[in-house]
Design an enzyme around this catalytic site. Sequence first.
Site, PDB file in Angstrom:
ATOM      1  N   SER A  44      27.734   6.140  40.399  1.00  0.00           N
ATOM      2  CA  SER A  44      26.829   5.624  41.558  1.00  0.00           C
ATOM      3  C   SER A  44      27.873   5.596  42.931  1.00  0.00           C
ATOM      4  O   SER A  44      28.678   4.819  42.863  1.00  0.00           O
ATOM      5  CB  SER A  44      25.927   4.457  41.299  1.00  0.00           C
ATOM      6  OG  SER A  44      25.148   4.090  42.492  1.00  0.00           O
ATOM      7  N   GLN A  45      27.336   6.501  43.796  1.00  0.00           N
ATOM      8  CA  GLN A  45      27.980   6.282  45.157  1.00  0.00           C
ATOM      9  C   GLN A  45      27.885   4.698  45.648  1.00  0.00           C
ATOM     10  O   GLN A  45      28.879   4.409  45.892  1.00  0.00           O
ATOM     11  CB  GLN A  45      27.491   7.239  46.222  1.00  0.00           C
ATOM     12  CG  GLN A  45      28.349   7.259  47.220  1.00  0.00           C
ATOM     13  CD  GLN A  45      28.006   6.216  48.443  1.00  0.00           C
ATOM     14  OE1 GLN A  45      28.980   5.698  48.963  1.00  0.00           O
ATOM     15  NE2 GLN A  45      26.563   5.739  48.525  1.00  0.00           N
ATOM     16  N   SER A  46      26.531   4.243  45.442  1.00  0.00           N
ATOM     17  CA  SER A  46      26.504   3.050  46.011  1.00  0.00           C
ATOM     18  C   SER A  46      26.921   1.839  45.329  1.00  0.00           C
ATOM     19  O   SER A  46      27.508   0.924  45.508  1.00  0.00           O
ATOM     20  CB  SER A  46      25.129   2.570  46.587  1.00  0.00           C
ATOM     21  OG  SER A  46      24.174   2.646  45.401  1.00  0.00           O
ATOM     22  N   CYS A  78      15.480  -0.529  51.523  1.00  0.00           N
ATOM     23  CA  CYS A  78      15.147  -1.300  52.577  1.00  0.00           C
ATOM     24  C   CYS A  78      16.472  -1.849  53.060  1.00  0.00           C
ATOM     25  O   CYS A  78      17.499  -2.092  52.318  1.00  0.00           O
ATOM     26  CB  CYS A  78      14.299  -2.578  52.494  1.00  0.00           C
ATOM     27  SG  CYS A  78      12.561  -1.881  51.749  1.00  0.00           S
ATOM     28  N   THR A  90      22.604  13.328  42.490  1.00  0.00           N
ATOM     29  CA  THR A  90      24.001  13.952  42.816  1.00  0.00           C
ATOM     30  C   THR A  90      25.123  13.259  41.770  1.00  0.00           C
ATOM     31  O   THR A  90      25.760  14.177  41.459  1.00  0.00           O
ATOM     32  CB  THR A  90      24.410  13.794  44.303  1.00  0.00           C
ATOM     33  OG1 THR A  90      23.619  14.515  45.056  1.00  0.00           O
ATOM     34  CG2 THR A  90      26.025  14.071  44.433  1.00  0.00           C
ATOM     35  N   THR A 109      22.321   1.699  42.406  1.00  0.00           N
ATOM     36  CA  THR A 109      21.353   2.584  41.829  1.00  0.00           C
ATOM     37  C   THR A 109      20.722   1.837  40.652  1.00  0.00           C
ATOM     38  O   THR A 109      21.218   1.506  39.607  1.00  0.00           O
ATOM     39  CB  THR A 109      21.610   3.864  41.590  1.00  0.00           C
ATOM     40  OG1 THR A 109      22.515   4.398  42.622  1.00  0.00           O
ATOM     41  CG2 THR A 109      20.568   4.829  41.015  1.00  0.00           C
TER      42      THR A 109
END
Length: 699
Positions: free
Chosen positions: A439-441, A2, A394, A444
Amino acid sequence: MCGIFAYLNYHVPRTRREILETLIKGLQRLEYRGYDSAGVGFDGGNDKDWEANACKIQLIKKKGKVKALDEEVHKQQDMDLDIEFDVHLGIAHTRWATHGEPSPVNSHPQRSDKNNEFIVIHNGIITNYKDLKKFLESKGYDFESETDTETIAKLVKYMYDNRESQDTSFTTLVERVIQQLEGAFALVFKSVHFPGQAVGTRRGSPLLIGVRSEHKLSTDHIPILYRTARTQIGSKFTRWGSQGERGKDKKGSCNLSRVDSTTCLFPVEEKAVEYYFASDASAVIEHTNRVIFLEDDDVAAVVDGRLSIHRIKRTAGDHPGRAVQTLQMELQQIMKGNFSSFMQKEIFEQPESVVNTMRGRVNFDDYTVNLGGLKDHIKEIQRCRRLILIACGTSYHAGVATRQVLEELTELPVMVELASDFLDRNTPVFRDDVCFFLSQSGETADTLMGLRYCKERGALTVGITNTVGSSISRETDCGVHINAGPEIGVASTKAYTSQFVSLVMFALMMCDDRISMQERRKEIMLGLKRLPDLIKEVLSMDDEIQKLATELYHQKSVLIMGRGYHYATCLEGALKIKEITYMHSEGILAGELKHGPLALVDKLMPVIMIIMRDHTYAKCQNALQQVVARQGRPVVICDKEDTETIKNTKRTIKVPHSVDCLQGILSVIPLQLLAFHLAVLRGYDVDFPRNLAKSVTVE
């Protein structure tokens, strides 16, 4: 998952039209996170007095895209868009359904009652909502949605209805609410009883606050205010302190005496200020680059234009304040430019993104690598007994792709773990392990839980993320920021290659003093130097790959085979095709071909094989012959100098040659492009695939 966005203007006059445009634009910047419905909450009424309008909250919610919500906003007949507000709080939300189907009633903001006395937006999952709902229903509160979030709105109303004093602050009510919540959440509240005030809090889900003012701010470091006596429902008094000082008056606004003037953030010369609450920086960067990242259990309150941050109790290791940080991101970095989608743009940004990952870290003149984020811990890492790489999706594939070179250069056992499975097994972790979290963000949920699990067991923790200020980057002992730039497309592309390069740089740094490794180090570093140009060469094959996509897009399934360094490429390519084309695709280790997958091969099954001139070349040739013998018609991604494979195969995609451990970067890009073109030909939204979110912030 969200997306949360809220905008508070204090003594900065804005029309309702401008406010709604800001809210809608904020949601559009968060669309990449994934969602199925959207909504806004703002002051209703058409009085010229903003305080009168603040007593009426209007909600507009819509299933589908933010564009549909925008259209619904402009359909409102009885709403004067030109009314000006000197002070106003608007909140907005993109919802990813977890409890209850996508529908307007289940969308956020969720409300406390039909009069909209309290409304709330939420990112996360409340695990004890059924118990709370049962309690509230027993007290006469009626529910209209299927969401866990509605219990929060009802609970704050219950706290308000049962407050011990008329002077109980909005902040106190929210604190009492979050003491009852279990699970993960980021929340922003708005109420008719507290006009012009905003309260936001987080636990396990990200939340930041952007600050914009033309005037000097009172501080660039906001002290944390702790409650000096534990708040209980029904208690008579609420006392606050910051480093021994009281920082709040009984109404919850900042007491700006000489002693307490630094406990809040506010413009020194004038009152005019704007605040932006958001799930991530992409929603606020066009408004301001000054942000505060909240930590778990922080409660941030804006009262009378002044921002203060509170915590219920002090725990060991708490930082005494929150710094106002300056973002380096620029607006054009999150715009599509001349590309049709963010994913396409990000694929073609990879020559620059890998350079940015290496910039200032790799010295090609003296063959040294300096990862500043690891500098203070590198000796401890070099003494460890095992490396564990923990990630999802990924990022997990980036770990698999670099496992072999990590084992080779560090001479340590390397485990690569899916975070969810790692936690399910209660995997043994020891103090002499070093655990990496990819983790890209940086948010996660499973990876973050794995981080906390490893910290409890005394392991050294290292973060590999693309987001400054993210939970993983803050909670790890040290780390590497991959500097790939904002990645908006749900299907990760440039973050994968930058994570890949970051782990290779770490491996090079680990063996910089080993004489036996110097020739190999030099070979790899020369490969890194040439990598951006080789990526550009692969991207120039886009038309050829688009032509291949026109031959495959009507298929229902595709198999991708390889081994050694390229097993991860098969997994990642298959994931990209699954994510955005909705075709079944499977990455297969070529060594396992005879153990089952060969049964799927026939003249109708599309097969892509990756065969490179490395130590697995002969074995991959054997696998190719087995596929051809079963009437398979494989497309082979191969080295452009491999004349044998080119001569013996009907269809090849020829990529430039690089050092073996970096070849996976060049072989994955054709699969990224193929997935992109397949999705376009099949008529799907490349950036926002169904049922998927960019940042998975719930377990």
